[in-house]
Write an enzyme that holds these catalytic residues in place. Structure first.
Site: not given
Length: 309
Positions: A23, A226, A234
């Protein structure tokens, strides 16, 4: 008389030439935007085909754009082939949203291997995470039955490895067993990029150098940061491709370098957002890819692989 047309020729790449089908977002770093630049930094020629072109990733309140269909993918490949531009050392695939597109990708694998039988196909079987599918359910069987057998390296997360093997992964032993099941189906290299076991985050890698021998397996303990980031899977698969090609017989070394790069980048991303006064827990963070190029090109080896015996 008109002058004859000048034909350009793509020179061979010493490191490798990668066709990356993923994408694309105009803003932010996911898919090809997350994978192409790091591979270029590591010395690869990378030719991206954007399976979608969206304004931004789908985690935002809205997005706009276009989706490439399977025939359009094949048209691009045919154009390359017609000009003798279809020689690749590597194929890299990430998120694929439909069965028809995935079947076209399988045609591309066959085509590329007809030109270069030694093509390395690195597949990130992006299907979901933490028990949730974000692709149509019928993609799972296509990945399991058609894609896994032709892949050279597979980089699933824990949930994806469970889908592909039909094995619940609740321990390190289960993770290693899942790698063995995937080896038996096809790929010689398997990296389960994140496994959550008793609150600890691990990567488990496995390299079967010979079908007659047991695979060499290892783990890397990964600290929890965190915050939630997009595009990290990817990026991780691209780094694993890049470093495992440089260390073809040493997957643990490649994984150490990939994890060290990724963790340095994530820490920089978190620090930059925190310094800007942003609450890192309020939403997902866009990774600081360009600012971390030194960590990609020359990572400090801060995470070590522990080999299973």
């Amino acid at each position: 008389m008109a002058s004859p047309p000048i034909l350009s020729l793509a020179l061979p790449s010493n490191t490798g030439r990668v066709l990356s089908i993923q994408s694309h977002t105009v803003q932010g770093y996911v898919g090809n935007k997350s994978a192409v630049f790091p591979l270029q930094l590591l010395g690869y020629d990378v030719d991206p085909i954007n399976s979608v072109q969206f304004s931004n990733h789908t985690g935002y309140p809205t997005f706009k754009g276009q989706v490439l269909n399977g025939q359009q993918l094949l048209d691009l490949v045919e154009g390359l082939e017609a000009n003798n531009l279809l020689y690749y050392t590597h194929l890299l695939t990430g998120y694929i949203g439909s069965v028809s597109f995935l079947k076209s990708v399988l045609e591309v694998v066959d085509k590329l291997r007809s030109i270069n039988p030694n093509l390395t196909y690195v597949c990130d079987p992006v299907m979901g995470d933490e028990g949730k599918l974000y692709v149509p359910e019928d993609l799972v069987s296509v990945y399991r039955e058609k894609v896994v057998p032709v892949a050279s390296m597979l980089t699933p997360n824990q949930f994806e490895a469970e889908l592909l093997t039909k094995l619940r992964i609740g321990s390190e032993t289960d993770g290693r067993k899942a790698c063995n099941i995937l080896h038996a189906a096809g790929p010689s290299k398997v990296v389960i990029t994140s496994i959550n076991i008793d609150g600890n985050l691990l990567l488990i890698g496995s390299h079967q150098k010979d079908k007659e021998q047991a695979p060499e397996q290892f783990k890397i303990v990964i600290p929890r940061i965190p915050a939630y980031f997009t595009g990290t899977g990817d990026l991780m698969t691209a780094l694993l491709l890049g470093w495992s090609n440089k260390y073809p017989d040493n997957l643990d070394k490649a994984a150490e370098l990939a994890v060290s790069s990724l963790q340095a980048l994530l820490q920089r991303t978190l620090n930059d957002y925190t310094s800007a006064g942003f609450d890192s827990k309020s939403s997902s963070l866009e990774i600081r890819l360009i600012q971390s190029q030194d960590d990609i090109r020359q990572p400090k080896l801060t995470f070590k692989a522990h080999k299973y015996t």
